[in-house]
Motif scaffolding. Structure first.
Motif, PDB file in Angstrom:
ATOM      1  N   LYS A   1      -5.733 -13.442  36.712  1.00 60.10           N
ATOM      2  CA  LYS A   1      -4.749 -13.508  37.010  1.00 60.10           C
ATOM      3  C   LYS A   1      -4.014 -12.865  35.584  1.00 60.10           C
ATOM      4  O   LYS A   1      -3.427 -12.076  34.854  1.00 60.10           O
ATOM      5  N   TYR A   2      -4.332 -14.514  34.098  1.00 63.44           N
ATOM      6  CA  TYR A   2      -4.275 -13.990  33.624  1.00 63.44           C
ATOM      7  C   TYR A   2      -4.797 -12.765  32.159  1.00 63.44           C
ATOM      8  O   TYR A   2      -4.217 -12.061  32.196  1.00 63.44           O
ATOM      9  N   ILE A   3      -6.170 -13.097  32.206  1.00 65.07           N
ATOM     10  CA  ILE A   3      -6.612 -11.806  32.064  1.00 65.07           C
ATOM     11  C   ILE A   3      -6.358 -10.449  32.415  1.00 65.07           C
ATOM     12  O   ILE A   3      -6.488  -9.401  31.307  1.00 65.07           O
ATOM     13  N   GLY A   4      -6.805 -10.176  33.664  1.00 65.37           N
ATOM     14  CA  GLY A   4      -5.522  -9.073  34.083  1.00 65.37           C
ATOM     15  C   GLY A   4      -4.861  -8.699  33.971  1.00 65.37           C
ATOM     16  O   GLY A   4      -4.302  -7.352  33.581  1.00 65.37           O
ATOM     17  N   GLN A   5      -3.385  -9.251  33.358  1.00 64.44           N
ATOM     18  CA  GLN A   5      -2.537  -9.138  32.861  1.00 64.44           C
ATOM     19  C   GLN A   5      -2.351  -8.723  31.831  1.00 64.44           C
ATOM     20  O   GLN A   5      -1.780  -8.136  30.900  1.00 64.44           O
ATOM     21  N   GLU A   6      -2.731  -9.034  30.984  1.00 64.23           N
ATOM     22  CA  GLU A   6      -3.118  -9.368  28.880  1.00 64.23           C
ATOM     23  C   GLU A   6      -3.978  -7.979  29.484  1.00 64.23           C
ATOM     24  O   GLU A   6      -3.609  -6.698  28.606  1.00 64.23           O
ATOM     25  N   THR A   7      -4.371  -7.187  29.641  1.00 66.30           N
ATOM     26  CA  THR A   7      -5.591  -6.446  30.567  1.00 66.30           C
ATOM     27  C   THR A   7      -4.891  -4.974  30.098  1.00 66.30           C
ATOM     28  O   THR A   7      -4.594  -3.702  30.023  1.00 66.30           O
ATOM     29  N   ASP A   8      -3.826  -5.632  31.852  1.00 64.20           N
ATOM     30  CA  ASP A   8      -2.855  -4.406  31.453  1.00 64.20           C
ATOM     31  C   ASP A   8      -1.714  -3.794  30.295  1.00 64.20           C
ATOM     32  O   ASP A   8      -1.506  -2.695  30.178  1.00 64.20           O
ATOM     33  N   LYS A   9      -1.689  -4.763  29.832  1.00 61.77           N
ATOM     34  CA  LYS A   9      -0.811  -4.523  29.015  1.00 61.77           C
ATOM     35  C   LYS A   9      -1.653  -3.641  27.492  1.00 61.77           C
ATOM     36  O   LYS A   9      -1.008  -3.122  26.843  1.00 61.77           O
ATOM     37  N   LEU A  10      -2.407  -3.716  26.889  1.00 65.33           N
ATOM     38  CA  LEU A  10      -3.803  -3.729  26.426  1.00 65.33           C
ATOM     39  C   LEU A  10      -3.847  -1.817  26.534  1.00 65.33           C
ATOM     40  O   LEU A  10      -3.272  -0.805  26.271  1.00 65.33           O
ATOM     41  N   THR A  11      -4.075  -2.098  28.185  1.00 68.03           N
ATOM     42  CA  THR A  11      -4.157  -0.306  28.838  1.00 68.03           C
ATOM     43  C   THR A  11      -2.951   0.129  28.901  1.00 68.03           C
ATOM     44  O   THR A  11      -2.174   1.556  27.964  1.00 68.03           O
ATOM     45  N   GLU A  12      -1.091   0.036  29.172  1.00 69.57           N
ATOM     46  CA  GLU A  12       0.069  -0.146  28.341  1.00 69.57           C
ATOM     47  C   GLU A  12       0.271   0.567  27.271  1.00 69.57           C
ATOM     48  O   GLU A  12       1.084   1.506  26.821  1.00 69.57           O
ATOM     49  N   ASP A  13      -0.103  -0.186  26.467  1.00 66.41           N
ATOM     50  CA  ASP A  13       0.348   0.235  25.276  1.00 66.41           C
ATOM     51  C   ASP A  13      -1.026   0.823  23.943  1.00 66.41           C
ATOM     52  O   ASP A  13       0.035   2.213  23.870  1.00 66.41           O
ATOM     53  N   LYS A  14      -2.100   0.734  24.976  1.00 63.68           N
ATOM     54  CA  LYS A  14      -2.537   2.434  24.636  1.00 63.68           C
ATOM     55  C   LYS A  14      -2.524   3.735  24.887  1.00 63.68           C
ATOM     56  O   LYS A  14      -2.613   5.007  24.287  1.00 63.68           O
ATOM     57  N   LYS A  15      -1.649   3.979  26.293  1.00 68.69           N
ATOM     58  CA  LYS A  15      -0.703   4.720  26.939  1.00 68.69           C
ATOM     59  C   LYS A  15       0.209   4.993  26.549  1.00 68.69           C
ATOM     60  O   LYS A  15       0.153   6.748  26.107  1.00 68.69           O
ATOM     61  N   ARG A  16       0.797   4.354  26.018  1.00 68.41           N
ATOM     62  CA  ARG A  16       2.040   4.611  25.204  1.00 68.41           C
ATOM     63  C   ARG A  16       1.350   5.278  24.153  1.00 68.41           C
ATOM     64  O   ARG A  16       1.958   6.405  23.683  1.00 68.41           O
ATOM     65  N   VAL A  17       0.733   4.974  23.268  1.00 67.13           N
ATOM     66  CA  VAL A  17       0.537   5.527  21.885  1.00 67.13           C
ATOM     67  C   VAL A  17       0.266   6.832  22.060  1.00 67.13           C
ATOM     68  O   VAL A  17       0.240   8.123  21.330  1.00 67.13           O
ATOM     69  N   GLU A  18      -1.114   7.332  22.542  1.00 66.42           N
ATOM     70  CA  GLU A  18      -1.260   8.546  22.858  1.00 66.42           C
ATOM     71  C   GLU A  18      -0.289   9.273  23.644  1.00 66.42           C
ATOM     72  O   GLU A  18      -0.247  10.348  23.340  1.00 66.42           O
TER      73      GLU A  18
END
Length: 343
Positions: free
Chosen positions: A268-285
């Motif tokens: 659950k924690y890994i999934g949460q952190e992965t989602d955060k990274l994905t959201e950050d990447k999408k925001r930058v793009e």
């Protein structure tokens, strides 16, 4: 009072005097205990006699089996607004009927189910009807008039919430922690299904059980909730391991439930952190993509300004030369300027 042989009848701390005299306090205590014991025995005998009389008189009514359900429902409805002692005697009476083969299990279960389904109609006339019914059900479970799994089936999908939790609390009060835990495990009840849909998560159920002092029914559920709080507060692996060593019983380490809890929390924690990274990447793009139209608008605005500025000076230049050279030169200059701007 001077009977040395009678000293053994009293407590050792109330020793006899040298001449065999027995203290008055010892005599009074003994007599009071004897009277209380005799009274209790008499009350039990009277209660047993009365119960037998009630069963005999009830049997004399010769109620058909098909009507027994309605008869029991009538009896239970009559005691809903009575004292706990009255309700306890009623359940004892029904239990005696069942032992005498005067009440079938089916009739008993249907009666309790009808009482549960009729709670909403009695809410206005009987305060705390859910708590009262829960107490009756708990007493019924304690004497095997019904099973926990039966009650759980009546409250499936969150119906009559929090009735089932109140039954568990009453059983905890009546039977104690150890007996309830054994009863609960043997019943194989899915407690999650008795909760409202909005509360059907492990974290929420752990909170509810803790609020009602029932966490011992799902000890690893509380552990999983605490593990999640810990990893949220500090995700350092060494600190996480240290917390487990300090807060989880060693006997749980090899338990499949504990292993599942740890893996669930980690994933659950890994999934949460992965989602955060994905959201950050999408925001930058997204920011990069948004920057292109802004640049284009800026370039277009600048070009329009240049064109306007160029036209203004060109017309001024042409006008001055037209005066000197005539209309033919003016036409040549305008065409030359327009070609320059378009290029």
């Amino acid at each position: 009072r001077t009977n040395p042989e009678g000293c053994h009848r009293y407590k050792k701390e109330e020793t006899c005097s040298a001449n065999g005299e027995i203290p008055a306090s010892a005599i009074i205590r003994y007599e009071m205990e004897h009277i209380a014991s005799s009274t209790l025995d008499y009350a039990k005998e009277q209660n047993l006699t009365l119960m037998k009389k009630l069963i005999r008189e009830f049997s004399d009514l010769k109620i058909p089996e098909k009507c027994m359900r309605d008869a029991v429902i009538k009896i239970l409805n009559e005691v809903l607004d009575r004292s706990d002692a009255y309700q306890a005697k009623t359940v004892e009476f029904l239990h005696s009927l069942k032992n005498e083969a005067k009440l079938s299990s089916a009739a008993s279960l249907e009666s309790f189910r009808a009482i549960i389904n009729g709670m909403s109609e009695k809410e206005k006339t009987i305060p705390k009807i859910t708590t009262i019914v829960a107490s009756l059900l708990a007493r019924g479970v304690a004497v095997d008039l019904c099973q926990l799994r039966n009650i759980a089936s009546y409250v499936d999908n969150g119906q009559h919430y929090p009735l089932f939790l109140l039954v568990l609390q009453q059983l905890h009060k009546q039977l104690g922690r150890t007996a309830l835990l054994e009863l609960f495990r043997n019943s194989d009840v899915d407690l999650m299904s008795s909760l409202p849909e909005s509360d059907r998560s492990k974290d929420r159920m752990a909170e509810i059980l803790e609020d009602r002092n029932l966490s011992f029914l799902y000890p690893l559920l509380r552990v999983q909730s605490e593990l999640w709080k810990q990893i949220q507060a500090d995700s350092n692996p060494q600190q996480f391991y240290k917390w487990i060593k300090e807060n989880v019983e060693p006997g749980c380490y090899a338990d499949s439930g504990f292993i599942t809890a740890v893996m669930t929390v980690l994933l659950k924690y890994i999934g949460q952190e992965t989602d955060k990274l994905t959201e950050d990447k999408k925001r930058v793009e997204k920011e990069k993509a948004a920057g292109v139209p802004v640049t284009m608008c800026f370039r277009r605005s600048s070009l329009a300004h240049v064109r306007k500025h160029t036209k203004t000076h060109t017309h001024t230049y042409i006008h001055s030369h037209t005066t000197r050279c005539g209309g033919r030169l003016k036409v040549m200059m305008v065409r030359s300027t327009e070609r320059g701007i378009r290029s």
